[in-house]
Structure formats: C-alpha cells, structure tokens
Design a protein around this motif. Structure first.
Motif: not given
Length: 463
Positions: A207-208, A212-213, A279-282
């Motif tokens: 999913a990350q 990002l894509g 940093r995405l998930l946080r």
C-alpha cells in the motif's frame, strides 16, 4: 534479547515456574535487573546460613513493596530464582524444604512464601514465590542481625536492587498500614466503549509503494519546466575584444531546461520519495488520532451513595500485532516539500560554485521547531500510556468521585492490517478511601468488512 514472560498474571504451576526460569536463562538480563518483581541469584549455598540470609533479604524486600505498584505485574506476586541467571545455570544443591524454611525463618517472619524446585536440563533451580503485599500489611523487618545489618533493618525492593529502606519508602510502608483501616468494598462500574466501529489502516508495504507511485506520477505530470531557448553564439568583435558577450551567452545557456536538469530533478525526486516513505505512516496515524477516529471512551461510574477519594483507574490492552494506543496525536515530522524543476537561480549557483540545494535564507516559521507539530501540544492528556512486553497500560487519575456520579477519558487505537477482530480491555480501579480493587472487562470490535486506505487520509494528487 530481553526477558520474555507473561506478566499479566501470577505464575503458580510447576510448568509456569519452569517457563520463567527458561526465560531468564534465554534473556540478556535487561528487564530482570531493573525489575521490582523478580530477582535471580547464581551459585548460592542454600544449605548454609549465608544462603538463608540472601533468600530472606530478597523475601523481605518483596514483602515491603507498595501494593498498588506491585499489583501491576504478576498480580503482585514476586519471585526469587536461585541457581539460574542469563545464559548461566549453575543450579543448587537441593535440601529438604523443612530445613530451608527453618533457616530462612531465622531472619524473616510473617511473610507468605513458597519454595519450589524446577529442573532445567540436568540442573536443579530453586524458585521462591513471595505473595503480593496488601494494604494493612505490617512493616517486615530483619529478625536476626548479621555482620552487616542489625536486627530490625527494613529492606525494600526497588528498581533492580534490594536495600535498606530510605525515609520515603518507610513513609510508604507506614501509609500501607493505615490503608488497611479504610472501608472495604470498592464497587464501581468500569467499562470501555468505542464511539464508532474501529477501523484498520492498510499500511502494508504494498500500500505504501502504491501511494508513492501515485504521488510520483502526479508530480511528474504537473511539474513546471522552463521552455528551452535556442543557443546564441556571440563572436568577439572590435566592440567586444575580450569575449564578454561569449561568457554571458554561456551563462544564459545554463538557465534553460536540458538533460542535466532532468537528471537533477530525477535525483531530487528519489530523495523526496524516500523521505515520504519514512514519514507517511506516522503522518496518517497522527491524522487519524487528530480526527478523533478509533476513539475509545474509558468510563467509571460510582453507583453507590458514598464518595470515593483519590481514585486511579488502569486499563490494560493486550499487545498484539497491528495495535498501538495513544492518548493524543503522536508527533510526526511534516511530509516533505515536493521537488521543483531546477531554476535559473540553481543554474547560476552551480556556475559560481554554490550548492543549489542550499536555500538563500532559512524559513523563520520552521527554524528551531524540529518539525514538531505545535497543534499536538494543545491536546490535554488525562491519561498516560505505558508500554510493557505483553500489554499497553493506560493510567488515568480520576481524583475524587462523588456519589452517584461518573467520569471518563478518551484513548485512541491505531490498528494495522494484522490487528485482531476483537480487542479485550481489562480495567482496574483503586482508591485511598476504600480497600480492594474494582474490576471490569470490555471487548472492542473491529470492522471486518472494510479498512482505511492511505489515500483516505493523504491524497497523493494534492499539493
């Protein structure tokens, strides 16, 4: 590795005590050396006075603990392990328990303790179980003096060591005696309830990468590029004998888009996406908590006609894959600024030897704050989350609770793809005005049909 053992309940059976010994031997000792509920000793002659005293001192230290603090681990029960230590099992020479008790009782009296032998490989290990201290217990002192300690010495078990009690610890023990005079029967309604159906967040690696894509595709499609201009060649002439115009033309050639700019942009994009990944998930978890989603209310109701003073409620949530517990939004560094196509200033900076990534001036609004969102500091915490090996513990200081009244606080759960469909919550309450512990259990249910996607919280196509 640290000590891995279930501390949510007391260990009583022979198999449970054997597991405790196994955990000590397999550990690196970090947790045990800092523990107020476990002490181990290597080689110790338990058939001699020296061994009897060391065991008695440990028993006295555990018996002189704060009941409330002790009850948080293994239901207040403590353990003295003799003949086993991290990566070492010297064992002990087994003696008759009647002889052992007679030797230990020279130094300690009035404490409930039980010896038990446990086999580890081909060695014998002694495990002494010391019962939990309770409100109203007397102060336990050393009955018989030694070369180093006088009779009447008060031992206390603190953070990883047993030593003579200091003035604060003696006061705690005096208060413990007085606490036994409080009225019994703390009766409260304790429960936890989710405001809405709890949702998982699909924050998997796949999913990350998908987020990002999409982010990269959007930025590359919308980036503003300068329009290339045809090169101009200036020739030396009588009006320009030193070729100044040629130099100017060379500088101007670097101010427009070209292959070097594409390469620089690709490098900046790679660095940008790596920062986003970190940093995405946080950031998403912070936004979930800020939006008060997955909020759980912890409630206490006093249905009696008596007020309760100095009430403290503790909630325990079992640690499982995909579960995090918060009382307010966690800190998160902001998502990075997307890269821009190299500008004429960058080209000029490169020409004169400056690094184009160095800003001309710092941004005053962010300098010195280290990326910490100030809004998080405005959320008032009524509870504190502590993390243990097997559970999260939320301590909530209610204070005084009037008759026929209630109080509540809020915690927030962040749930990953592996989170279970049911999350049990155990609640405990203690008070200075009443003896006993009030208990309650609740089960929180997780939506099994749907989950949040990263794009639900951070749109990769929005700048």
């Amino acid at each position: 590795m640290s000590l891995r053992v279930d501390t949510a309940r007391a260990h009583r059976t022979l198999a449970e005590l054997a597991n405790l010994v196994d955990a000590i031997v397999a550990s690196d000792g970090e947790l045990g050396q800092e523990s107020h509920w476990l002490e181990w000793k290597g080689p110790l002659p338990i058939d001699k006075q020296e061994g009897h005293f060391h065991i008695a001192r440990a028993i006295l230290g555990f018996a002189n603990r704060d009941p409330e603090r002790a009850a948080r681990v293994c239901e207040g029960v403590a353990y003295v392990v003799v003949g086993a230590a991290p990566a070492s099992v010297p064992g002990v020479k087994a003696v008759d328990f009647a002889d052992l008790s007679q030797g230990v009782d020279r130094y300690v009296q009035g404490v409930r303790w039980t010896p038990q032998y446990v086999a580890h490989d081909d060695k014998t290990v002694l495990v002494v179980t010391v019962e939990a201290p309770r409100s109203g217990d007397p102060i336990h002192t050393l009955r018989k003096g030694t070369d180093k300690f006088d009779a009447g010495t008060i031992f206390h078990r603190g953070a990883g060591r047993t030593a003579p009690a200091n003035p604060d610890e003696v006061k705690m023990l005096s208060d413990r005696i007085v606490a036994g005079l409080r009225p019994a029967g703390l009766t409260l309604d304790l429960h936890a309830e989710a405001r809405d159906a709890l949702m998982r967040l699909n924050g998997s690696e796949e999913a990350q990468q998908g987020w990002l894509g999409k982010r990269e595709a959007h930025l590359r499609a919308t980036v503003e590029k300068p329009v290339p201009e045809p090169k101009q060649t200036a020739k030396a002439s009588t009006d320009d004998p030193f070729g100044i115009r040629s130099i100017n033309a060379g500088i101007l050639d670097g101010l427009f888009s070209g292959p070097a700019d594409q390469s620089a942009y690709d490098g900046a994009m790679k660095e940008y996406l790596e920062l986003c990944r970190k940093r995405l998930l946080r950031n998403v978890v912070r936004d979930i908590v800020r939006d008060a989603r997955n909020a759980v209310t912890l409630a206490v109701v006093n249905e009696s006609d008596e007020p309760i003073s100095d009430l403290v409620v503790t909630a325990r949530i079992e640690r499982a894959p995909g579960i995090l517990v918060f009382t307010s939004a966690p800190d998160a560094r902001p998502m990075p600024e997307p890269p821009e196509w190299p500008t004429p200033r960058d080209a000029l900076a490169s020409f004169i030897g400056m690094h184009p990534s160095v800003p001309v001036m710092p941004i005053p609004a962010l300098a010195g704050f280290g990326g910490s969102p100030l809004i998080d500091q405005l959320m008032f915490d009524r509870a504190v989350v502590d993390e243990y090996d097997n559970y999260f513990e939320v301590s909530w200081s209610v204070g005084d609770l009037l008759a026929e009244s209630n109080d509540e606080t809020t915690i927030y759960l962040a749930l990953g793809p592996a989170a279970p469909e049911q999350v049990p919550v155990e609640l405990y309450a203690r008070s200075k005005s009443h003896r006993g512990v009030a208990r309650g259990t609740s089960t929180l249910f997780v939506n099994a049909d749907s989950s949040w996607q990263l794009t639900d919280w951070l749109d990769p196509t929005v700048d």
